[in-house]
Design an enzyme around this catalytic site. Sequence first.
Site, PDB file in Angstrom:
ATOM      1  N   SER A 186       0.973  -1.038  -0.209  1.00 11.32           N
ATOM      2  CA  SER A 186      -0.005   0.160   0.026  1.00 11.32           C
ATOM      3  C   SER A 186       0.946   1.261   0.152  1.00 11.32           C
ATOM      4  O   SER A 186       0.409   2.403  -0.171  1.00 11.32           O
ATOM      5  CB  SER A 186      -0.993  -0.068   1.362  1.00 11.32           C
ATOM      6  OG  SER A 186      -0.144  -0.430   2.336  1.00 11.32           O
ATOM      7  N   HIS A 380      30.471  -5.813 -27.115  1.00 13.75           N
ATOM      8  CA  HIS A 380      30.249  -4.644 -27.777  1.00 13.75           C
ATOM      9  C   HIS A 380      29.651  -3.761 -26.675  1.00 13.75           C
ATOM     10  O   HIS A 380      28.650  -4.048 -25.978  1.00 13.75           O
ATOM     11  CB  HIS A 380      29.273  -4.936 -28.753  1.00 13.75           C
ATOM     12  CG  HIS A 380      29.740  -5.810 -29.958  1.00 13.75           C
ATOM     13  ND1 HIS A 380      28.957  -6.625 -30.832  1.00 13.75           N
ATOM     14  CD2 HIS A 380      30.917  -5.883 -30.525  1.00 13.75           C
ATOM     15  CE1 HIS A 380      29.473  -7.044 -31.531  1.00 13.75           C
ATOM     16  NE2 HIS A 380      30.847  -6.557 -31.416  1.00 13.75           N
ATOM     17  N   GLU A 468      22.667  -9.159 -17.285  1.00  9.60           N
ATOM     18  CA  GLU A 468      23.280  -8.542 -16.011  1.00  9.60           C
ATOM     19  C   GLU A 468      22.049  -7.923 -15.160  1.00  9.60           C
ATOM     20  O   GLU A 468      21.724  -8.618 -14.089  1.00  9.60           O
ATOM     21  CB  GLU A 468      24.073  -7.561 -16.184  1.00  9.60           C
ATOM     22  CG  GLU A 468      24.905  -6.825 -15.201  1.00  9.60           C
ATOM     23  CD  GLU A 468      25.197  -5.315 -15.430  1.00  9.60           C
ATOM     24  OE1 GLU A 468      24.368  -4.802 -16.178  1.00  9.60           O
ATOM     25  OE2 GLU A 468      26.243  -4.894 -14.868  1.00  9.60           O
ATOM     26  N   GLU A 474      30.181  -5.563  -9.523  1.00  8.20           N
ATOM     27  CA  GLU A 474      30.850  -4.419 -10.093  1.00  8.20           C
ATOM     28  C   GLU A 474      30.562  -3.115  -8.996  1.00  8.20           C
ATOM     29  O   GLU A 474      31.475  -2.293  -8.882  1.00  8.20           O
ATOM     30  CB  GLU A 474      30.596  -3.921 -11.411  1.00  8.20           C
ATOM     31  CG  GLU A 474      29.209  -3.593 -11.819  1.00  8.20           C
ATOM     32  CD  GLU A 474      28.893  -3.230 -13.187  1.00  8.20           C
ATOM     33  OE1 GLU A 474      29.741  -3.487 -14.046  1.00  8.20           O
ATOM     34  OE2 GLU A 474      27.710  -2.809 -13.501  1.00  8.20           O
TER      35      GLU A 474
HETATM   36  C1  NOJ Z   1      28.677  -1.571 -17.163  1.00 11.28           C
HETATM   37  C2  NOJ Z   1      28.637  -3.033 -17.202  1.00 11.28           C
HETATM   38  O1  NOJ Z   1      27.782  -3.724 -16.374  1.00 11.28           O
HETATM   39  C3  NOJ Z   1      30.187  -3.474 -17.023  1.00 11.28           C
HETATM   40  O2  NOJ Z   1      29.975  -4.707 -16.944  1.00 11.28           O
HETATM   41  C4  NOJ Z   1      31.027  -2.936 -18.260  1.00 11.28           C
HETATM   42  O3  NOJ Z   1      32.233  -3.353 -17.876  1.00 11.28           O
HETATM   43  C5  NOJ Z   1      30.867  -1.351 -17.956  1.00 11.28           C
HETATM   44  N1  NOJ Z   1      29.452  -1.135 -18.102  1.00 11.28           N
HETATM   45  C6  NOJ Z   1      31.526  -0.911 -19.148  1.00 11.28           C
HETATM   46  O4  NOJ Z   1      30.984  -1.271 -20.269  1.00 11.28           O
END
Ligand code: NOJ
Length: 665
Positions: A186, A380, A468, A474
């Site tokens: 809510s 890429h 991801e 990271e």
């Molecule tokens: C964010 C991505 O999650 C990571 O894996 C990557 O190294 C960086 N961007 C740079 O592209």
Amino acid sequence: MFRFILLAFSLSLLACNSSDKTEEAYRLASPNGNNVFQFQLENGVPAYSVRHKDIEVLSPSKMGFVFRDNDSLHKNFKITDVEETTFDETWEQVWGEKKEIRNHYNQLSVKLQEKSEKERKLEIQFRAFDDGVAFRYIFPEQDLNDSIFIMDELTTFNLKEDGKAWWIPAYREQRYEYLFENSPVSSLDTVHTPLTIESKNGLTLSFHEANLTDFASMTLAASEQTLKADLVPWSDGVKVRTTGSFTTPWRTLQIGETPKDLITSYLILNLNEPNKIEDTSWIKPYKYLGIWWGMHIGKYTFWEGENQGATTKNAKGHIDYAKQLEVDHLLIEGWNKGWTPQWYESAMHQFSFTKEADNFDLEEVTDYAAENDVRIIGYHETGSNINNYLEQIDSAFALYNKVGIHDVKIGHVGSKLNMEEWHHGQFGVNYFRYVLKKAAEYNLTVLFHEPIKDTGERRTYPNMMAREGARGIEYNAWSEGNPPSHVTILPFTRFLGGPMDFTAGILDVEISQGYDGRRVHSTAAKQLALLVTVFSPIQMLADLPENYIDKPEFQFLKDVPTNWEDTKVINGEIGKYITTARKDLNSDDWYLGSITNEESREFQISLDFLEEGDYEAQIYADTKGTGLNNNPEAIEISNKRVSAKDKLKLKLGESGGAAIRFKKL
Ligand code: NOJ
């Protein structure tokens, strides 16, 4: 093994008719009778409700659409046909957390037609499974020549009881990468799915969608206890544009009597279409090292210069590490032209996907990798400049084919695609599907970063390995990081959609070569255990390879598979802990991972998931006294002969874990 039954049988129709009010209602129960849909048409207005056993889960909830010019399709209907069928098959995953999956449901298909002048038709299909329910709308071809502009979907999920929701916000710059929060339904605003709710009625519910194809993603907007479908719009406000007809994704509700039931529910996969890729011999799960963590902790740069990560020399050094550590894949980021320190700030940044960075020779690197039996994963980064990427995609994929690359990671940093469209809108949905299908044409497997959410497409296109889409490891390298509870929430929320490239396996959790004050908020044993509690057919062993050399605990990372015969969740409470056991697809061995949040815990684990016979339990656990802030890298390795009759005591330190290989003797 394939079993299939399709039959029509009599419906339970409850009808009531009086001079000023008409109501028709149909009931659809799951095969075991526990989950029940009720569909009703009251005075021409459709609604549905859901029960689990004697619990009312959803009270009558709305259905329908609004098209352009306030033209709505949600009332004044009559029923023209109703059909109930049942379906039961067992199908095999190309790879997965479980080899064989049973798809068993009862279906109710209701055909509606407007009584007004336009006489438009709308079909609603309901499916009741033993692990939840789903429905979708089909607007069939019907000689309406106009383009269709959906301005709103009126579907609501009218929760009978409030509950604790586990959610991340929708419509934010960081897309899908937020820490989950926990608050009453809510009090929510607009949130992404899967949305998991521990209901006051005692059930655990998860709302999501399956087979998101050529449509906008559904987020959920809350008003008191009602959740309303909120489709992510195009930049001009239209939610979905199409011509002639449309079929929505399945709107899904997984129902668990305990939270862990959700994890072994395969309803999302079952609602996707069967595999469309005939020859799947080139699609293989794998583990990988990377020239990656080094960039995130500041040891290397993504761009050209003195500390450039992706140089021919460094790549060859990493290939040597991969060979020595017996890890068969290596990701190399930053190998191409376009990486500059400013790339993520600049609008519509231009990367080249065929030209190499200075100091990097793609063919020399891929030849050296082949000589050493290591496979390179291409990368890429689109920077969300989709126009630029799509102009080059064929030549970029052809180049990978030429140099023997079979797997590609594709990144989409940026809060909007082409600086204009939400990742989760129909534009993004179609873009991600286009790339996936295009990759299949080139026999390339795909790992999307900054993706749209997963809705089970891996069943149809098994080259869709992982995404991801959530805060991975990271974040610990350059921000305050993920708190210890994060990985005890994800299995009950984000991972219900599909596999994630979580990039675990950091042994140097205090990041000795990293930025001041940055660390991974876990013990090293917990990092090992994540390789089991997180399911992904591809798993990165993310630490600097040099941190794995001569570490006895690396043996677990080397042994643990990424493709499974079966998965069992032993225990789990959302945000607190989880213990998962999985059976290797290619041997008789089982693996177990157990992790906790910031609290230390002890478990007595019954080993009754093991098969008959003896096993050697190879146990990697926090040493005595090890915890988040005390000697977090210390792992005690011990061996024990066990069988299914035994119980094993596990002691997890604060944010600790235990990882076990049960080797069949
Ligand atoms: C964010 C991505 O999650 C990571 O894996 C990557 O190294 C960086 N961007 C740079 O592209």
